[in-house]
Write a protein that holds these residues in place. Sequence first.
Motif: not given
Length: 267
Positions: A164-177
């Motif tokens: 369970e990952i917040a949508r905003q956190r997942y977008r952040r991971i995709v952006e930097f990683a």
Amino acid sequence: MQSFCLADGRRLAYREAGAGRPLVLLHGWSMSSVVFSEALEAFSGEFRVLAPDLRGHGASDPGPGYGFAELGGDLAQWFAGLDLENAAVLGWSMGGQVLLELYPRLRARIERILLVGSTPCFTASAAWPHGLPAGQVRAMARNLQRAYLKTMGDFFALQFAGEEIARQRYRRIVEFAVRAGRLPDPDVALAALEALGGADQRGDLGAVDCPALVVHGELDRITPAGAGRYLAEQLPQGRLALLPETGHGPFLSRPEATFALWREFLG
């Protein structure tokens, strides 16, 4: 981004932050050092944090082979060239297997290791139930050749399956990683996957004679939790931290809890 010139003239790129005792971070298959962006920031006040791009990944030059011996050979030169001593080395996923390959060459320079979401044997067999089925690994290789970007996207999403990952956190991971880095060329990704799928390092674990922390997500769909348990049992000074409700990249989906574990082990 910094670079080190290897003996054959190729460039090995790496990120560096902070000062003090070295903490080296090795990324996984198809990723690059950008995946550790948050870790570099979090630990740079306590350590000299270094995160190299493996051969053919990120900004590092490609080479003639992508087995663990070749990937580890580049890092051995880099370690010696930077004169890294008393280092803690962390390997995530395939980076952990590269670390196991590298350890005998650099045991005098390595003080302790961390294996995160890693395994001694990526592919399952009758004698090893803690890997991906061989048919799934073969299908992934075929898909890399047929639909490269989709296959990479599906593999990245699989790292967080069941969490369970917040949508905003997942977008952040995709952006930097992911978006902040560069995917390897398809032939590099395929060659590294073939090396990953064919390796079996179970017989090497008894020689890793330094303190070792194994951090594994209980929901990991890429390297099942049984692989982490096995590593902790077979490493002479191994200790397991099994994270509930967590997948393949605990430092991405659960950074606060994961970094706290790392800090406690690093001392």
